[in-house]
Scaffold this motif. Structure first.
Motif, PDB file in Angstrom:
ATOM      1  N   LYS A  31     -72.302  -3.343  49.935  1.00 14.78           N
ATOM      2  CA  LYS A  31     -70.553  -3.112  49.937  1.00 14.78           C
ATOM      3  C   LYS A  31     -69.904  -2.197  51.235  1.00 14.78           C
ATOM      4  O   LYS A  31     -71.386  -1.405  51.336  1.00 14.78           O
ATOM      5  N   PHE A  32     -68.843  -2.486  51.409  1.00 15.54           N
ATOM      6  CA  PHE A  32     -68.779  -1.546  53.103  1.00 15.54           C
ATOM      7  C   PHE A  32     -67.245  -0.072  52.425  1.00 15.54           C
ATOM      8  O   PHE A  32     -66.674   0.339  53.418  1.00 15.54           O
ATOM      9  N   ASP A  33     -67.196  -0.889  51.144  1.00 13.64           N
ATOM     10  CA  ASP A  33     -66.240   0.028  50.529  1.00 13.64           C
ATOM     11  C   ASP A  33     -66.185   0.839  48.863  1.00 13.64           C
ATOM     12  O   ASP A  33     -65.377   1.638  48.400  1.00 13.64           O
ATOM     13  N   GLN A  34     -67.712   1.216  49.087  1.00 10.69           N
ATOM     14  CA  GLN A  34     -67.692   1.884  48.270  1.00 10.69           C
ATOM     15  C   GLN A  34     -68.500   3.441  48.359  1.00 10.69           C
ATOM     16  O   GLN A  34     -69.708   3.273  48.612  1.00 10.69           O
ATOM     17  N   GLU A  60     -79.837  -5.671  59.583  1.00 11.82           N
ATOM     18  CA  GLU A  60     -78.296  -6.359  60.620  1.00 11.82           C
ATOM     19  C   GLU A  60     -77.761  -5.886  58.845  1.00 11.82           C
ATOM     20  O   GLU A  60     -77.681  -6.155  57.537  1.00 11.82           O
ATOM     21  N   TRP A  61     -77.071  -5.248  58.697  1.00 13.08           N
ATOM     22  CA  TRP A  61     -76.010  -4.713  57.652  1.00 13.08           C
ATOM     23  C   TRP A  61     -75.346  -6.167  57.592  1.00 13.08           C
ATOM     24  O   TRP A  61     -74.160  -6.499  59.420  1.00 13.08           O
ATOM     25  N   VAL A  62     -74.505  -6.616  56.132  1.00 14.28           N
ATOM     26  CA  VAL A  62     -73.524  -7.697  56.326  1.00 14.28           C
ATOM     27  C   VAL A  62     -72.899  -7.018  54.978  1.00 14.28           C
ATOM     28  O   VAL A  62     -73.073  -6.702  54.143  1.00 14.28           O
ATOM     29  N   GLU A  63     -71.306  -7.446  55.475  1.00 23.24           N
ATOM     30  CA  GLU A  63     -70.869  -6.803  53.931  1.00 23.24           C
ATOM     31  C   GLU A  63     -71.103  -7.995  53.123  1.00 23.24           C
ATOM     32  O   GLU A  63     -70.582  -8.894  53.295  1.00 23.24           O
ATOM     33  N   SER A  64     -71.375  -7.731  51.425  1.00 18.60           N
ATOM     34  CA  SER A  64     -71.306  -8.446  50.613  1.00 18.60           C
ATOM     35  C   SER A  64     -69.980  -8.698  49.094  1.00 18.60           C
ATOM     36  O   SER A  64     -70.061  -7.447  48.525  1.00 18.60           O
ATOM     37  N   PRO A  65     -69.017  -8.543  49.203  1.00 17.83           N
ATOM     38  CA  PRO A  65     -68.053  -8.577  48.367  1.00 17.83           C
ATOM     39  C   PRO A  65     -68.488  -9.111  47.206  1.00 17.83           C
ATOM     40  O   PRO A  65     -69.553 -10.438  47.468  1.00 17.83           O
ATOM     41  N   SER A  66     -68.509  -8.733  45.780  1.00 12.08           N
ATOM     42  CA  SER A  66     -69.306  -9.180  45.123  1.00 12.08           C
ATOM     43  C   SER A  66     -69.016 -11.124  44.655  1.00 12.08           C
ATOM     44  O   SER A  66     -70.180 -11.247  44.157  1.00 12.08           O
ATOM     45  N   ALA A  67     -67.535 -11.169  45.009  1.00 14.26           N
ATOM     46  CA  ALA A  67     -67.546 -13.102  44.713  1.00 14.26           C
ATOM     47  C   ALA A  67     -68.520 -13.939  45.794  1.00 14.26           C
ATOM     48  O   ALA A  67     -68.822 -14.955  45.387  1.00 14.26           O
ATOM     49  N   ASN A  68     -68.911 -12.440  46.609  1.00 14.34           N
ATOM     50  CA  ASN A  68     -69.660 -13.355  47.724  1.00 14.34           C
ATOM     51  C   ASN A  68     -71.199 -13.884  47.337  1.00 14.34           C
ATOM     52  O   ASN A  68     -72.127 -14.544  48.664  1.00 14.34           O
ATOM     53  N   ARG A  69     -71.570 -13.055  47.059  1.00 13.45           N
ATOM     54  CA  ARG A  69     -73.163 -12.439  46.542  1.00 13.45           C
ATOM     55  C   ARG A  69     -74.118 -14.034  46.290  1.00 13.45           C
ATOM     56  O   ARG A  69     -74.572 -13.961  47.298  1.00 13.45           O
ATOM     57  N   GLU A  70     -73.833 -15.107  45.466  1.00 10.48           N
ATOM     58  CA  GLU A  70     -74.238 -15.345  44.724  1.00 10.48           C
ATOM     59  C   GLU A  70     -74.177 -16.549  46.284  1.00 10.48           C
ATOM     60  O   GLU A  70     -75.744 -17.484  47.011  1.00 10.48           O
ATOM     61  N   ASN A  71     -73.512 -17.287  47.023  1.00  8.80           N
ATOM     62  CA  ASN A  71     -73.652 -17.765  47.899  1.00  8.80           C
ATOM     63  C   ASN A  71     -73.743 -17.770  49.243  1.00  8.80           C
ATOM     64  O   ASN A  71     -74.673 -18.319  49.773  1.00  8.80           O
ATOM     65  N   MET A  72     -74.073 -16.176  49.427  1.00 15.20           N
ATOM     66  CA  MET A  72     -74.527 -15.435  50.642  1.00 15.20           C
ATOM     67  C   MET A  72     -76.063 -15.893  50.578  1.00 15.20           C
ATOM     68  O   MET A  72     -76.847 -16.339  51.646  1.00 15.20           O
ATOM     69  N   LEU A  73     -77.130 -15.670  49.300  1.00 13.71           N
ATOM     70  CA  LEU A  73     -77.933 -15.910  48.930  1.00 13.71           C
ATOM     71  C   LEU A  73     -78.326 -16.741  49.084  1.00 13.71           C
ATOM     72  O   LEU A  73     -79.565 -17.809  50.096  1.00 13.71           O
ATOM     73  N   ALA A  74     -77.861 -18.325  48.625  1.00 12.20           N
ATOM     74  CA  ALA A  74     -78.152 -19.637  47.882  1.00 12.20           C
ATOM     75  C   ALA A  74     -77.846 -19.908  49.967  1.00 12.20           C
ATOM     76  O   ALA A  74     -78.707 -21.017  50.166  1.00 12.20           O
TER      77      ALA A  74
END
Lengths: 282, 225
Positions: free
Chosen positions: A50-53, A87-101
């Motif tokens: 996360k970038f915002d916590q 390489e840090w990538v922002e992964s907002p909650s709703a996108n996490r599964e998709n980013m992994l898949a």
């Protein structure tokens, strides 16, 4: 005729620029992915955070801080990557599964609770921390748990687990949902809402970061959120990551990371559950 | 498939769409009234009113809707303590309607002005010639024709408004579609695509009839010249 010629020249120039930009990108990409075998070599690892916590995963103008980030760095180190290779990538909650898949990231350290439905699409290593839903209130508030919230205004993030739990179990609470916790905290500072809810460690980070007004974490958790490392389904990294987490806890680096990131906040993680023992890898 | 159907029982998807429809109807009504007023100001002979109308349109047309609605929550409610009802959620719902109406009024105004442009100048001159002043001329001669010419662009504004009603999530209207969709995705990431398509199709079902209806009405009701 003359204008046409100028236009053609301009287009050619633009095309050349675009092409050279592509070439540049391709080259550096080639360097990055050059190595195949061996212990990580010159490859990079893409880690979703996360970038915002604040206190967990936070983007401070290009440098990343927080507990999630520190655990991720340690684990990556154990897997053979230096900090430069992350390489840090922002992964907002709703996108996490998709980013992994879609394999946009290799692993995710982003307050990612291990749940059964999520396990159907992604794999988890860990947990590396066990949080619980709690309340953040003004320092002089007498709210001591969700039972005291009847008729009070409570803020959480749109569509989050925490917000849903309140809706289901405490229907007498006036719940407002905002896109992020920063909005909740700023409105609480002005007094329009009485409490903010989400996992205790996230609240502690917010309290540490708050500029206006003093807030406290109530310390009366009413759920169990087991933060895991999100991995692509079928990933082989799970047992190595678990070993790294265990080592980090044994060495005391885990405790140290927690202390450093939550400095100055009156918050103790649930000592019965923390530090956790990672689950067996499936 | 079974997983997906159980989801529809668990989450009130239809109820969420109903919230968006309510937001759209109320915001549509208010923006129509405000937009008509603005259009009158812009075509009026008084320079200061023209200027005011133009300023309104340019300010709100160029401000992102998310910012307007976030201001409604963070600024009006959060900092100034502004409410429109004793019940917090009703109040936030109304503040969201206010934000949607303020934003879309700018587009309604422009749609009606485009309708006014379909009315030949001779009509206004004739109205003046029989002794009508500005307001009666507008009410009796110009606007009735202008509305009929503006049906298609007004339909576009309404379609945009339906879709934009999901932005009410930024104003803390927590039971509308985009919030429910986020919630469903958060809990049921295993059926993320069916969830997405459910909401996409829901909006298509809402929007297509409006498009067909306004196209039909704009042809049927346009003043033949």
């Amino acid at each position: 005729m003359r204008t046409t010629r100028y236009a053609a020249a301009a287009m050619a120039a633009a095309a050349a620029l675009t092409l050279s930009a592509c070439g540049g990108g391709g080259e550096s990409g080639g360097e990055g992915g050059g190595e195949g075998g061996g212990e990580a070599g010159g490859e990079t690892v893409r880690i979703g955070i996360k970038f915002d916590q604040p206190g967990l995963g936070f983007d401070e103008g290009g440098s990343y801080t927080g507990f999630d980030v520190d655990v991720a760095k340690y684990v990556a180190g154990e897997l053979g990557y230096t900090e430069d290779q992350i390489e840090w990538v922002e992964s907002p909650s709703a996108n996490r599964e998709n980013m992994l898949a879609n394999e946009q990231v290799d692993m995710i350290f982003a307050t990612y609770s291990i749940t059964d439905t999520r396990k159907e699409t992604v794999d988890f290593a860990g947990p590396y921390f066990i949080a619980g839903q709690d309340l953040l209130v003004p320092a002089d508030s007498d709210i001591s748990g969700p039972e005291d919230l009847e008729g009070k205004n409570l803020c959480s993030v749109t569509g989050s687990t925490s917000a849903t739990k309140i809706k289901e179990e405490y229907p007498g609470v006036n719940l407002v949902e905002q896109p992020g916790y920063a909005e909740c905290v700023s409105v609480m500072a002005s007094g329009a809402i009485d409490a903010v809810t989400t996992d205790d460690i996230i609240l502690a980070g917010l309290a540490a970061n708050a500029e206006s007004g003093d807030f406290k974490v109530v310390g009366n958790t009413f759920s169990e959120e087991r933060y895991g490392v999100g991995l692509t389904k079928g990933s082989e990294l799970c047992s190595d990551i678990n070993a790294a987490i265990e080592k980090m806890i044994e060495e005391g680096a885990w405790e140290e990371a927690l202390q450093n990131n939550l400095e100055g906040v009156d918050y103790e993680p649930n000592a019965e559950l923390n530090p956790p023992t990672p689950d067996d890898c499936a | 498939m079974e997983d997906y159907l159980s989801l529809l029982v668990e989450y009130d998807v239809l109820g969420a769409f109903w919230v968006n429809i309510q937001l759209t109807l109320w915001a549509g009504l208010w923006s129509f009234l405000l937009g008509t007023l603005l259009a009158l100001m812009r075509i009026s002979p008084i320079a200061s009113l023209q200027w005011l109308g133009a300023a309104y349109v340019n300010v709100f047309r160029n401000t992102p809707l998310t910012i307007i609605l976030a201001f409604g929550f963070l600024g009006l409610f959060g900092q100034l303590g502004f409410t429109l009802d004793e019940d917090l959620n009703v109040s936030l719902f109304r503040i969201a309607i206010l934000g949607l109406a303020i934003y879309h009024a700018a587009f309604v105004c422009e749609a009606i002005r485009s309708g006014v442009n379909t009315v030949p100048l001779g009509q206004a001159e004739a109205a003046r010639a029989i002794g009508l002043s500005f307001m009666p001329a507008a009410r009796l001669v110009i606007l009735p024709q202008a509305f009929r010419g503006a049906i298609a662009p007004l339909g576009n504004v309404l379609i945009a408004l339906i879709k934009n009603s999901t932005v009410a999530a930024a104003g803390s209207v927590a039971i509308e579609t985009s919030t429910v969709m986020k919630e469903m995705i958060e809990f049921r990431s295993d059926v993320i695509y069916p969830i997405f398509f459910t909401f996409a199709i829901g909006f298509v079902i809402l929007v297509i009839p409006i498009g067909l209806l306004t196209t039909w009405a704009s042809k049927k009701l346009a003043v033949a010249r």
